[in-house]
Design a protein around this motif. Structure first.
Motif, mmCIF file in Angstrom:
data_model
loop_
_atom_site.group_PDB
_atom_site.id
_atom_site.type_symbol
_atom_site.label_atom_id
_atom_site.label_comp_id
_atom_site.label_asym_id
_atom_site.label_seq_id
_atom_site.Cartn_x
_atom_site.Cartn_y
_atom_site.Cartn_z
ATOM 1 N N TYR A 1 34.138 39.088 38.421
ATOM 2 C CA TYR A 1 32.889 39.820 38.229
ATOM 3 C C TYR A 1 32.638 40.116 36.749
ATOM 4 O O TYR A 1 31.486 40.181 36.311
ATOM 5 C CB TYR A 1 32.895 41.118 39.031
ATOM 6 C CG TYR A 1 32.441 40.944 40.455
ATOM 7 C CD1 TYR A 1 31.103 40.704 40.759
ATOM 8 C CD2 TYR A 1 33.340 41.012 41.523
ATOM 9 C CE1 TYR A 1 30.681 40.537 42.057
ATOM 10 C CE2 TYR A 1 32.931 40.852 42.834
ATOM 11 C CZ TYR A 1 31.595 40.609 43.093
ATOM 12 O OH TYR A 1 31.179 40.450 44.397
ATOM 13 N N TRP B 1 38.025 41.474 40.040
ATOM 14 C CA TRP B 1 37.463 42.181 38.892
ATOM 15 C C TRP B 1 37.202 41.223 37.729
ATOM 16 O O TRP B 1 36.133 41.283 37.104
ATOM 17 C CB TRP B 1 38.424 43.284 38.442
ATOM 18 C CG TRP B 1 38.450 44.477 39.340
ATOM 19 C CD1 TRP B 1 37.532 44.807 40.288
ATOM 20 C CD2 TRP B 1 39.455 45.497 39.367
ATOM 21 N NE1 TRP B 1 37.899 45.970 40.913
ATOM 22 C CE2 TRP B 1 39.063 46.421 40.368
ATOM 23 C CE3 TRP B 1 40.629 45.713 38.661
ATOM 24 C CZ2 TRP B 1 39.816 47.547 40.666
ATOM 25 C CZ3 TRP B 1 41.381 46.843 38.939
ATOM 26 C CH2 TRP B 1 40.978 47.749 39.937
ATOM 27 N N MET C 1 31.571 46.748 39.461
ATOM 28 C CA MET C 1 32.270 45.697 40.190
ATOM 29 C C MET C 1 33.331 45.005 39.344
ATOM 30 O O MET C 1 34.100 44.204 39.847
ATOM 31 C CB MET C 1 31.260 44.653 40.684
ATOM 32 C CG MET C 1 30.190 45.206 41.598
ATOM 33 S SD MET C 1 30.872 45.790 43.164
ATOM 34 C CE MET C 1 31.440 44.243 43.865
ATOM 35 N N THR C 2 33.389 45.322 38.047
ATOM 36 C CA THR C 2 34.317 44.644 37.142
ATOM 37 C C THR C 2 35.610 45.424 36.936
ATOM 38 O O THR C 2 36.417 45.026 36.080
ATOM 39 C CB THR C 2 33.649 44.429 35.781
ATOM 40 O OG1 THR C 2 33.392 45.702 35.171
ATOM 41 C CG2 THR C 2 32.344 43.677 35.939
#
Length: 505
Positions: free
Chosen positions: A174, A171, A280-281
């Motif tokens: 990203y 995480w 996606m983070t």
């Protein structure tokens, strides 16, 4: 501050560490920056020339030069010069004498048509609504004076509880990639990430249970659910995460100045890509906030007493709140606090980032709820640099760090470490990494003035594990409070003294 890139190191538990950020400092002699150093050298030349005419004149000019430079050499523990503190105090006294620290709106106020617009730097903001390419409505906040346009995203953050460290590292990676990608966003001038913790009223849980409760449910199940509704909301907190992106509509090479409609079309086409990349983070499902949702968030921030009413109206079909009613009816800015409607707030600014290397959980202590702080907002402010500017910045920082490291014969450990960080940043930027300036604001809101000392002590205790140095934003509490909201204010562009001059002091 200039943010460096992430670097990892393997420890006993193979945990990745992050660091290499540094505050940029221009080349200068001793504690002086570039502009005071040039002023000193020019003043010395004038003094030498004056000695050819009169010794008394040269002494007078030398004394005047010392008086001008002395406030620039004395710094407090937060790095602020005596001149900056004096100018802040004079500006505050002028504000109090003119009454600009007081705000009154509504039917008996001074705003037009009896509205409750936002005070201070956000007073001229205008809120509209458009649709992105997916057909989702989104709020578009416009600042006409600066021609800035803001879109705000709300996220359902996953949280790090019961999550493997390897997933957290992914995480963070990203997130760094998402920030680096913002440098190529056309017209982007700033990003803010606001994490707000507030008491949970339990209305959402009640609405969810009552809407799904079967009419023929057993009495035992009904009793159990009623106990859950009574006990679960007690002491629980509601955590909201919002990301505000600020774009400039000013003319660029090959592009004319853009209107609000042009920005609505342009940003509407970019929103799907921005929201999908955020997932996606660790931010979870991200979506744009509507105009009503943004107005509700700002209204509750200025008047926490209406939070329950707004939530009830939202569950009944919508509050219908407009931007003209999102501000407070009354506010009073004090030297180190801010009173607005039914609450009192204090806002701090980060004066120094954590030294050395830190873990990914460095901000956890500041983000978690605290019983002595009714509502708390932590806002990270980012200003990404485009690739061309990033290259110039890191090379200039490296030259300035080299100059400071060679001022003394033996050298100082801090100067050597700053030089090493500047060298590494330059190498990473040359490899394709991005450069981002970042800052942090923290706002603590309580119900009464008597609760302010406990809230201030709690904030100091929360910042200690994060190794972050905080200082109250004295004399500018109203502006700092507004900047801590998810409305995309870029404070350096609203300063009386341009940021380029302040950076060289």
């Amino acid at each position: 501050m200039a943010a460096s890139e992430i670097k990892g190191g393997a420890g006993p538990a193979a945990q990745r560490t992050y660091g290499n950020w540094r505050r940029p400092r221009t080349a200068g002699l001793g504690q002086l920056g570039l502009a005071p150093t040039l002023l000193m050298l020019g003043g010395l030349c004038v003094v030498v020339l004056a000695m050819l005419a009169s010794i008394m004149l040269a002494v007078a000019l030398a004394g005047l030069l010392v008086l001008v430079l002395a406030p620039l050499t004395v710094r407090d523990r937060h790095g602020r010069t005596l001149l900056a503190r004096m100018s802040t105090r004079l500006a505050w006294r002028r504000s109090v004498s003119t009454g600009s620290n007081l705000y009154r709106s509504g039917p008996l106020g001074r705003t037009g048509h009896g509205t409750c617009t936002l005070p201070g730097v956000a007073a001229s903001s205008v809120l509209s609504e458009a649709q992105d390419s997916y057909g989702r409505p989104f709020a578009l906040l416009t600042y006409p004076h600066s021609n800035h346009h803001v879109i705000t995203l709300t996220c359902d953050a996953d949280g790090a509880a019961l999550v493997d460290q390897s997933q957290i590292d992914v995480w963070v990676a990203y997130w760094g990639q998402w920030l680096a990608g913002l440098a190529t966003e056309p017209g982007l001038v700033g990003v803010s990430v606001t994490v707000e913790t507030a008491p949970d009223s339990g209305l959402r849980l009640q609405h969810e249970v009552h809407s799904n409760l079967a009419s023929d449910a057993p009495d035992l199940a009904r009793t159990m659910l009623e106990q859950v509704l009574d006990e679960y909301p007690a002491g629980s907190a509601q955590i909201s995460t919002r990301v505000a992106l600020t774009y400039s509509g000013a003319a660029r090479p090959g592009h004319p100045r853009r209107t609000v409609d042009d920005m609505a079309v342009d940003l509407g086409n970019r929103l799907p890509g921005l929201t999908s990349a955020l997932s996606m983070t660790g931010a979870g499902a991200a979506r744009p906030m509507t105009a009503v949702e943004l107005a509700e968030a700002v209204r509750v921030a200025y008047d926490p007493a209406v939070a329950t009413l707004v939530e009830e109206a939202r569950g009944a079909g919508g509050s219908g709140l407009t931007w003209q009613d999102a501000g407070p009816q009354g506010a009073e800015e004090r030297w180190d606090s801010y009173r607005h409607d039914s609450a009192w707030s204090v806002t701090w600014a980060m004066s120094e980032a954590p030294r050395g290397e830190v873990l990914s959980s460095v901000l956890t202590s500041m983000l978690v709820p605290h019983p002595d702080v009714a509502r708390k907002r932590i806002t990270l402010l980012y200003r990404p640099h485009d690739p061309a500017s990033a290259a110039r910045i890191v090379e200039r920082d490296r030259r300035d760090a080299r100059f400071r490291a060679t001022q003394t014969a033996q050298g100082r450990a801090r100067d050597d470490q700053a030089l090493q960080a500047a060298e590494q940043s330059a190498q990473e930027e040359a490899s394709g990494a991005g450069v981002v300036r970042f800052a942090l604001l923290a706002t603590a809101t309580v119900a009464t003035a008597d609760d302010l000392p406990r809230a201030m002590a709690a904030t100091d205790n929360l910042s200690a594990p994060a190794r972050i140095a905080l200082r109250p934003v004295t004399g500018s509490q109203a502006s700092a409070f507004a900047a801590c909201l998810p409305i995309g204010l870029v404070l350096p562009l609203h300063l009386t003294v341009p940021a380029s001059i302040r950076d060289n002091m």
